[in-house]
Enzyme design. Structure first.
Site, PDB file in Angstrom:
ATOM      1  N   LYS A 113     -44.480 -73.693  60.325  1.00 18.75           N
ATOM      2  CA  LYS A 113     -44.381 -73.221  58.949  1.00 18.75           C
ATOM      3  C   LYS A 113     -45.516 -73.719  58.083  1.00 18.75           C
ATOM      4  CE  LYS A 113     -39.371 -73.717  59.460  1.00 18.75           C
ATOM      5  NZ  LYS A 113     -38.168 -74.392  58.934  1.00 18.75           N
ATOM      6  N   ARG A 171     -27.536 -77.949  57.969  1.00 16.56           N
ATOM      7  CA  ARG A 171     -27.613 -76.614  57.375  1.00 16.56           C
ATOM      8  C   ARG A 171     -26.350 -75.824  57.667  1.00 16.56           C
ATOM      9  NH1 ARG A 171     -32.751 -75.332  56.321  1.00 16.56           N
ATOM     10  NH2 ARG A 171     -31.721 -74.150  54.713  1.00 16.56           N
ATOM     11  N   PRO A 197     -39.559 -69.432  53.411  1.00 12.50           N
ATOM     12  CA  PRO A 197     -40.373 -68.918  54.417  1.00 12.50           C
ATOM     13  C   PRO A 197     -40.193 -69.672  55.725  1.00 12.50           C
ATOM     14  CG  PRO A 197     -41.644 -69.355  52.401  1.00 12.50           C
ATOM     15  CD  PRO A 197     -40.221 -69.515  52.159  1.00 12.50           C
ATOM     16  N   GLU A 198     -39.738 -68.988  56.704  1.00  8.66           N
ATOM     17  CA  GLU A 198     -39.771 -69.532  58.053  1.00  8.66           C
ATOM     18  C   GLU A 198     -41.099 -69.072  58.643  1.00  8.66           C
ATOM     19  OE1 GLU A 198     -36.084 -69.115  60.226  1.00  8.66           O
ATOM     20  OE2 GLU A 198     -34.964 -68.748  58.392  1.00  8.66           O
TER      21      GLU A 198
END
Length: 258
Positions: free
Chosen positions: A59, A248, A2-3
């Site tokens: 978040k 990432r 979930p962003e």
DNA sequence: ATGCCTGTTCTACC
DNA sequence: CGGTAGAACAGGCA
């Protein structure tokens, strides 16, 4: 996780318990608490309090009570929310299949409904009265001035955007999508951007968050199909470049993104 | 079997 | 100090 967009969906679903009184909280797996809070302490802080609001910053989902305590929930990669058996996001791309109610990590019963946080990997965490000063401004409302100060560091542009203390809410997909739309290379030194580029990026981030929110999530970007396929730039057809930036996997168009 | 994944946090190192 | 890289956390899936 979930962003920001997925957490916002969780927040909206959880908000049905606003006005309800917390009758019980359970933490079936104490490891989910990390070292941030003790189960008994959490229970004592929340029990018998009324939920006055459910908010979000970046978040982090915030359950605010009239007892002065706020519960912070971080969902990490595979955390999900189920409210009265209903899931706001039935299928999380890298999470378990929708409808899977195994791995409950936190259950909050209220007179207005029950909120369950499910997280098989336990990478998420709970926080009592989280320190929000550690979070940057929310990406959904990011101003040019806020972005400019967030970029005051000697790091690659994308690493700065992913740093929740600089800008709160962007994850890997939203960051790549925004940079691709703004035609900025993720590896550019954050300090290098001129005012024009900063304006463009701030505007693009806000617009991207809004549009992908309407479409249904962080995975609905124009770059997503090409990302999954390790394919070509949807605009110009140049094969996307792949590298690790900010820890990432990062994809970008080496021709258009400068 | 191997490695990857919408994330965070810790250590080691420069 | 500011920064990077890698591991750890841990489960499911290709």
């Amino acid at each position: 996780m979930p962003e920001l967009l997925e957490v916002e969906a969780y927040r909206r679903a959880t908000a049905v318990v606003v006005g309800g009184v917390i009758t019980a909280v359970q933490c079936p797996d104490p490891r989910f608490l990390r070292r941030t809070v003790d189960a008994a302490e959490l229970s004592a802080a929340l029990a018998d309090a009324a939920v006055v609001a459910v908010e979000r910053r970046g978040k982090v989902m915030l359950v605010c009570t009239d007892a002065g305590h706020t519960l912070g929930v971080r969902f990490a990669m595979t955390g999900r929310v189920i409210v009265d058996g209903h899931e706001p996001i039935p299928e999380l791309k890298y999470g378990p299949r929708g409808g899977d109610t195994a791995s409950p990590r936190f259950i909050m019963s209220t007179t207005a409904g029950t909120v369950t946080v499910v997280d098989p990997r336990r990478l998420g965490s709970l926080h009592l009265d989280p320190d929000l000063t550690q979070l940057g401004p929310d990406a959904s409302t990011l101003s040019v001035a806020e972005l400019r100060s967030a970029l005051e560091c000697r790091r690659p542009l994308k690493a700065a955007l992913l740093d929740q203390g600089r800008v709160a809410g962007l994850g890997n997909l939203l960051a790549d999508e925004s940079l691709w739309r703004a035609r900025l290379a993720p590896g550019r030194p954050a300090l290098d951007l001129d005012m024009d580029e900063e304006r463009r990026l701030a505007r693009t981030i806000v617009a991207t968050v809004a549009q992908l929110g309407r479409r249904g999530g962080s995975h609905t970007g124009d770059l997503q199909a090409a990302r999954d396929a390790r394919g070509a730039c949807p605009r110009c057809g140049t094969p996307l470049q792949v590298a690790r930036i900010g820890g990432r996997t990062t994809l970008w168009c080496p021709v258009e993104q400068r």
